[in-house]
Design a protein around this motif. Structure first.
Motif, PDB file in Angstrom:
ATOM      1  N   SER A  89       0.743  -1.282   0.034  1.00  0.00           N
ATOM      2  CA  SER A  89       0.131  -0.078   0.011  1.00  0.00           C
ATOM      3  C   SER A  89       0.898   1.439  -0.052  1.00  0.00           C
ATOM      4  CB  SER A  89      -0.906   0.042   1.256  1.00  0.00           C
ATOM      5  OG  SER A  89      -1.879  -1.038   1.097  1.00  0.00           O
ATOM      6  N   THR A  90       1.911   1.283   0.565  1.00  0.00           N
ATOM      7  CA  THR A  90       2.807   2.623   0.795  1.00  0.00           C
ATOM      8  C   THR A  90       3.531   2.716  -0.540  1.00  0.00           C
ATOM      9  OG1 THR A  90       3.232   1.713   3.159  1.00  0.00           O
ATOM     10  CG2 THR A  90       4.715   3.390   2.156  1.00  0.00           C
ATOM     11  N   LEU A  91       3.901   1.554  -1.135  1.00  0.00           N
ATOM     12  CA  LEU A  91       4.366   1.884  -2.439  1.00  0.00           C
ATOM     13  C   LEU A  91       3.443   2.275  -3.624  1.00  0.00           C
ATOM     14  CD1 LEU A  91       6.553  -1.339  -3.000  1.00  0.00           C
ATOM     15  CD2 LEU A  91       7.769   0.882  -2.956  1.00  0.00           C
ATOM     16  N   VAL A  92       2.524   1.930  -3.546  1.00  0.00           N
ATOM     17  CA  VAL A  92       1.335   2.381  -4.420  1.00  0.00           C
ATOM     18  C   VAL A  92       1.067   4.029  -4.213  1.00  0.00           C
ATOM     19  CG1 VAL A  92      -1.287   2.329  -4.971  1.00  0.00           C
ATOM     20  CG2 VAL A  92       0.028   0.211  -4.634  1.00  0.00           C
ATOM     21  N   ALA A  93       1.098   4.404  -2.600  1.00  0.00           N
ATOM     22  CA  ALA A  93       0.717   5.705  -2.566  1.00  0.00           C
ATOM     23  C   ALA A  93       2.028   6.818  -2.933  1.00  0.00           C
ATOM     24  CB  ALA A  93       0.569   5.807  -1.211  1.00  0.00           C
ATOM     25  N   SER A  94       3.023   6.084  -2.724  1.00  0.00           N
ATOM     26  CA  SER A  94       4.250   6.971  -2.903  1.00  0.00           C
ATOM     27  C   SER A  94       4.333   7.312  -4.445  1.00  0.00           C
ATOM     28  CB  SER A  94       5.495   6.295  -2.505  1.00  0.00           C
ATOM     29  OG  SER A  94       5.985   5.154  -3.244  1.00  0.00           O
ATOM     30  N   LEU A  95       4.184   6.178  -5.119  1.00  0.00           N
ATOM     31  CA  LEU A  95       4.264   6.409  -6.809  1.00  0.00           C
ATOM     32  C   LEU A  95       3.040   7.496  -7.170  1.00  0.00           C
ATOM     33  CD1 LEU A  95       5.504   5.300  -9.332  1.00  0.00           C
ATOM     34  CD2 LEU A  95       3.874   3.455  -9.504  1.00  0.00           C
ATOM     35  N   LEU A  96       2.088   7.104  -6.641  1.00  0.00           N
ATOM     36  CA  LEU A  96       0.887   7.967  -7.099  1.00  0.00           C
ATOM     37  C   LEU A  96       1.147   9.448  -6.669  1.00  0.00           C
ATOM     38  CD1 LEU A  96      -2.007   7.891  -8.387  1.00  0.00           C
ATOM     39  CD2 LEU A  96      -2.840   7.831  -6.121  1.00  0.00           C
ATOM     40  N   ILE A  97       1.601  10.015  -5.459  1.00  0.00           N
ATOM     41  CA  ILE A  97       1.863  11.231  -5.183  1.00  0.00           C
ATOM     42  C   ILE A  97       3.159  11.743  -6.199  1.00  0.00           C
ATOM     43  CG2 ILE A  97       3.071  12.459  -3.343  1.00  0.00           C
ATOM     44  CD1 ILE A  97       1.595  10.884  -1.323  1.00  0.00           C
ATOM     45  N   MET A  98       4.140  11.185  -6.376  1.00  0.00           N
ATOM     46  CA  MET A  98       5.177  11.758  -7.412  1.00  0.00           C
ATOM     47  C   MET A  98       4.644  11.713  -8.467  1.00  0.00           C
ATOM     48  SD  MET A  98       9.052  10.286  -7.241  1.00  0.00           S
ATOM     49  CE  MET A  98       8.696   8.938  -8.391  1.00  0.00           C
ATOM     50  N   GLY A  99       3.804  10.802  -9.035  1.00  0.00           N
ATOM     51  CA  GLY A  99       3.520  10.947 -10.529  1.00  0.00           C
ATOM     52  C   GLY A  99       2.459  12.212 -10.775  1.00  0.00           C
ATOM     53  N   LEU A 100       1.590  12.454  -9.894  1.00  0.00           N
ATOM     54  CA  LEU A 100       0.630  13.489  -9.923  1.00  0.00           C
ATOM     55  C   LEU A 100       1.471  14.847  -9.863  1.00  0.00           C
ATOM     56  CD1 LEU A 100      -2.484  12.148  -7.963  1.00  0.00           C
ATOM     57  CD2 LEU A 100      -1.963  12.453 -10.459  1.00  0.00           C
ATOM     58  N   SER A 101       2.407  14.959  -8.986  1.00  0.00           N
ATOM     59  CA  SER A 101       3.298  16.066  -8.958  1.00  0.00           C
ATOM     60  C   SER A 101       3.940  16.324 -10.238  1.00  0.00           C
ATOM     61  CB  SER A 101       4.292  15.919  -7.962  1.00  0.00           C
ATOM     62  OG  SER A 101       3.675  15.725  -6.390  1.00  0.00           O
ATOM     63  N   THR A 102       4.650  15.358 -10.848  1.00  0.00           N
ATOM     64  CA  THR A 102       5.335  15.482 -12.008  1.00  0.00           C
ATOM     65  C   THR A 102       4.378  15.844 -13.140  1.00  0.00           C
ATOM     66  OG1 THR A 102       6.678  13.846 -11.361  1.00  0.00           O
ATOM     67  CG2 THR A 102       6.717  14.450 -13.818  1.00  0.00           C
ATOM     68  N   LEU A 103       3.144  15.254 -13.495  1.00  0.00           N
ATOM     69  CA  LEU A 103       2.307  15.646 -14.135  1.00  0.00           C
ATOM     70  C   LEU A 103       1.769  17.089 -14.070  1.00  0.00           C
ATOM     71  CD1 LEU A 103       0.314  14.785 -16.681  1.00  0.00           C
ATOM     72  CD2 LEU A 103      -1.288  14.023 -15.001  1.00  0.00           C
ATOM     73  N   SER A 104       1.657  17.574 -13.004  1.00  0.00           N
ATOM     74  CA  SER A 104       1.227  18.904 -12.694  1.00  0.00           C
ATOM     75  C   SER A 104       2.159  19.915 -13.200  1.00  0.00           C
ATOM     76  CB  SER A 104       0.947  19.280 -11.159  1.00  0.00           C
ATOM     77  OG  SER A 104      -0.133  18.336 -10.942  1.00  0.00           O
ATOM     78  N   ILE A 105       3.809  19.831 -13.324  1.00  0.00           N
ATOM     79  CA  ILE A 105       4.576  20.654 -13.749  1.00  0.00           C
ATOM     80  C   ILE A 105       4.552  20.832 -15.103  1.00  0.00           C
ATOM     81  CG2 ILE A 105       7.004  20.672 -14.255  1.00  0.00           C
ATOM     82  CD1 ILE A 105       7.614  19.164 -11.521  1.00  0.00           C
ATOM     83  N   GLY A 206       3.283   1.392 -13.617  1.00  0.00           N
ATOM     84  CA  GLY A 206       3.828   1.256 -12.337  1.00  0.00           C
ATOM     85  C   GLY A 206       2.568   0.591 -11.239  1.00  0.00           C
ATOM     86  N   LEU A 207       1.738   1.390 -11.299  1.00  0.00           N
ATOM     87  CA  LEU A 207       0.544   1.224 -10.529  1.00  0.00           C
ATOM     88  C   LEU A 207      -0.116  -0.028 -10.673  1.00  0.00           C
ATOM     89  CD1 LEU A 207      -1.195   4.820 -10.353  1.00  0.00           C
ATOM     90  CD2 LEU A 207       0.392   3.434  -8.474  1.00  0.00           C
ATOM     91  N   TRP A 208      -0.263  -0.374 -12.060  1.00  0.00           N
ATOM     92  CA  TRP A 208      -0.997  -1.610 -12.494  1.00  0.00           C
ATOM     93  C   TRP A 208      -0.176  -2.995 -11.855  1.00  0.00           C
ATOM     94  CZ3 TRP A 208       0.905  -5.461 -16.132  1.00  0.00           C
ATOM     95  CH2 TRP A 208      -0.229  -6.407 -16.361  1.00  0.00           C
ATOM     96  N   VAL A 209       1.231  -2.885 -12.041  1.00  0.00           N
ATOM     97  CA  VAL A 209       1.983  -4.039 -11.435  1.00  0.00           C
ATOM     98  C   VAL A 209       1.951  -4.094 -10.046  1.00  0.00           C
ATOM     99  CG1 VAL A 209       4.454  -4.776 -11.391  1.00  0.00           C
ATOM    100  CG2 VAL A 209       3.618  -3.719 -13.703  1.00  0.00           C
ATOM    101  N   ARG A 210       2.158  -2.759  -9.458  1.00  0.00           N
ATOM    102  CA  ARG A 210       2.303  -2.893  -7.909  1.00  0.00           C
ATOM    103  C   ARG A 210       0.668  -3.398  -7.040  1.00  0.00           C
ATOM    104  NH1 ARG A 210       6.454   2.046  -6.107  1.00  0.00           N
ATOM    105  NH2 ARG A 210       8.019   0.767  -6.906  1.00  0.00           N
ATOM    106  N   LEU A 211      -0.258  -2.999  -7.976  1.00  0.00           N
ATOM    107  CA  LEU A 211      -1.575  -3.329  -7.308  1.00  0.00           C
ATOM    108  C   LEU A 211      -1.921  -4.737  -7.353  1.00  0.00           C
ATOM    109  CD1 LEU A 211      -3.767  -0.277  -8.589  1.00  0.00           C
ATOM    110  CD2 LEU A 211      -3.146  -0.969  -5.965  1.00  0.00           C
ATOM    111  N   ARG A 212      -1.124  -5.572  -8.020  1.00  0.00           N
ATOM    112  CA  ARG A 212      -1.146  -7.148  -8.196  1.00  0.00           C
ATOM    113  C   ARG A 212      -0.360  -7.762  -7.149  1.00  0.00           C
ATOM    114  NH1 ARG A 212       0.106  -8.798 -13.952  1.00  0.00           N
ATOM    115  NH2 ARG A 212      -1.098 -10.523 -13.352  1.00  0.00           N
ATOM    116  N   LEU A 213       0.421  -7.123  -6.418  1.00  0.00           N
ATOM    117  CA  LEU A 213       1.215  -7.357  -5.255  1.00  0.00           C
ATOM    118  C   LEU A 213       0.585  -8.307  -4.247  1.00  0.00           C
ATOM    119  CD1 LEU A 213       4.648  -5.352  -5.791  1.00  0.00           C
ATOM    120  CD2 LEU A 213       4.164  -7.467  -6.655  1.00  0.00           C
TER     121      LEU A 213
END
Length: 430
Positions: A89-105, A206-213
């Motif tokens: 769960s932590t890995l999914v959250a960290s990836l999502l936060i970083m990805g949305l920050s990058t997209l917003s730039i 990345g999210l698709w792969v991690r959600l299956r773990l």
């Protein structure tokens, strides 16, 4: 091969486990590389239009440090939940936060549009990138090594490290294509935004792969032995304080080598040395393959010898790379520049590849997420946070010789930390 050795593992194959650790760090480094590259090429004029020569570039480099300030904050937050509720769960959250920050730039207005609010928003989103990264690398490393069979920790631990060259090639390769296909005016006005938009595709994978773990075996076993730490941050310093200090300084060299041979070298090469942007990016793209080879070799040697011994070898190579810098990072000599970049990035492979196996070994599984995250990210502040800015300042006043001294000092500092753990094994986890 490891994939046939392990077979299926509690709902996820070895391929899926290693793929998830690699995918996340590849996205992580892609996001950071496109920012570092844009900071070297565009952000100085887009967000800091100052008249003083080079000041815009130095302020642009300074925004790199914002993420390093955020990383320990993210390390504490994600480490807390990673040690209490699990790695997945932590890995999914960290990836999502970083990805949305990058997209917003990608959608930020420039200084010409909204004035000082533009660089303020840039720093805010950079903070979001760093906050997400604070829990990303340590979780990916634990995902790999906590699923490794006996004798394979070094090789499994180097898999997330390969996300660095993968992300670098994707990021700088895309910038190279844009630089060749777009006019300089189009690149500066909108072309630099394209890599930030495309980052969402990598995040989705990345999210698709991690959600299956499922959770790692080591974490599940630790929960069976005792309840999770109530406050992992407090426990890790109470029981593993020496390991945190040693791990922090043991990571300094890898950050210094990397940011000097990528972000600083790109800015220095395309300004002071006069190389065309496309030419220097090509040199770096070729040299990054040597980093990948170094990571693989270091991972294998870590299982033959030990991660600490391989890291020591890499640290010895750092002052050598530093000594060669003033003679090889020069104008009108692309072959010499390439050879220096290739050597420096091979050394980077040896001071970075074994970290995935070495850092978790310093901590008990119940606080491993918090311990590795804090050590890795505080080490990033020391070794990388202000390194491009400091190096640019040193180069402007004392030339590359001063930058070389700075780099050599980082290598010696990490070597001392590694030797300290070797001679005082009580620093490591029982």
């Amino acid at each position: 091969m490891a994939v046939t050795f392990l077979g299926e593992r509690r709902g996820g194959s070895t391929q899926r486990i290693l793929g998830a650790s690699l995918a996340g760090t590849a996205v992580e480094f892609y996001d950071f590389y496109i920012y570092a590259t844009a900071a070297s090429l565009v952000f100085g004029s887009a967000f800091f239009p100052l008249s003083a020569p080079g000041m815009g570039l130095m302020l642009s480099y300074a925004t790199l440090a914002v993420a390093f300030v955020a990383r320990p904050v993210g390390a504490i937050v994600f480490g807390h939940f990673g040690d209490r509720i699990g790695r997945k769960s932590t890995l999914v959250a960290s990836l999502l936060i970083m990805g949305l920050s990058t997209l917003s730039i990608a959608f930020l207005p420039t200084y010409a549009d909204i004035g000082w609010i533009a660089p303020a928003l840039l720093c805010l989103l950079r903070f979001g990138q760093g906050f997400g990264l604070g829990g990303e690398w340590s979780g990916a490393a634990l995902l790999a090594v906590e699923n490794a069979p006996p004798g394979w920790r070094g090789r499994f631990g180097c898999v997330p490290q390969l996300g660095a060259p993968v992300g670098f090639i994707a990021a700088n390769g895309l910038f190279l294509v844009l630089g060749v296909t777009l006019s300089p005016q189009d690149f500066k006005s909108w072309g630099w935004r394209v890599p930030f938009v495309l980052s969402i595709l990598l995040v989705g994978v990345g999210l698709w792969v991690r959600l299956r773990l499922t959770e790692t075996q080591a974490f599940v076993a630790a929960l069976k032995e005792a309840p999770p730490a109530r406050v992992p941050f407090a426990e890790v310093f109470a029981t593993h304080g020496g390991a945190v200090v040693a791990g922090t300084f043991g990571t300094v060299a890898c950050f210094a080598v990397f940011y000097l041979s990528t972000a600083f070298a790109l800015g220095y090469g395309t300004t002071t040395l006069g190389y065309a942007r496309a030419e220097f990016l090509q040199l770096q793209l070729g040299a990054i393959l040597f980093m990948a080879a170094g990571i693989v070799a270091a991972g294998w040697l870590s299982d033959v010898w030990s991660p600490a011994r391989v890291l020591m070898m890499g640290c010895i190579g750092v002052p050598i790379a530093a000594a060669l810098m003033p003679a090889m990072l020069v104008a009108d000599a692309p072959a010499a520049v390439f050879l220096w970049l290739a050597f420096a990035l091979v050394v980077m492979g040896f001071v970075y590849g074994p970290l995935g196996a070495w850092l978790p070994s310093l901590f008990a599984p119940r606080v491993a997420y918090t311990g590795t995250a804090i050590a890795f990210n505080v080490g990033g502040i020391i070794g990388g946070g202000l390194t491009p800015l400091i190096a640019a300042w040193l180069a402007s006043y004392g030339g590359l010789a001063m930058v070389a001294v700075y780099l050599a000092g980082a290598g010696v500092l990490s070597l001392v930390a590694l030797v300290a753990v070797h001679v005082m094994p009580r620093l490591a986890a029982p």
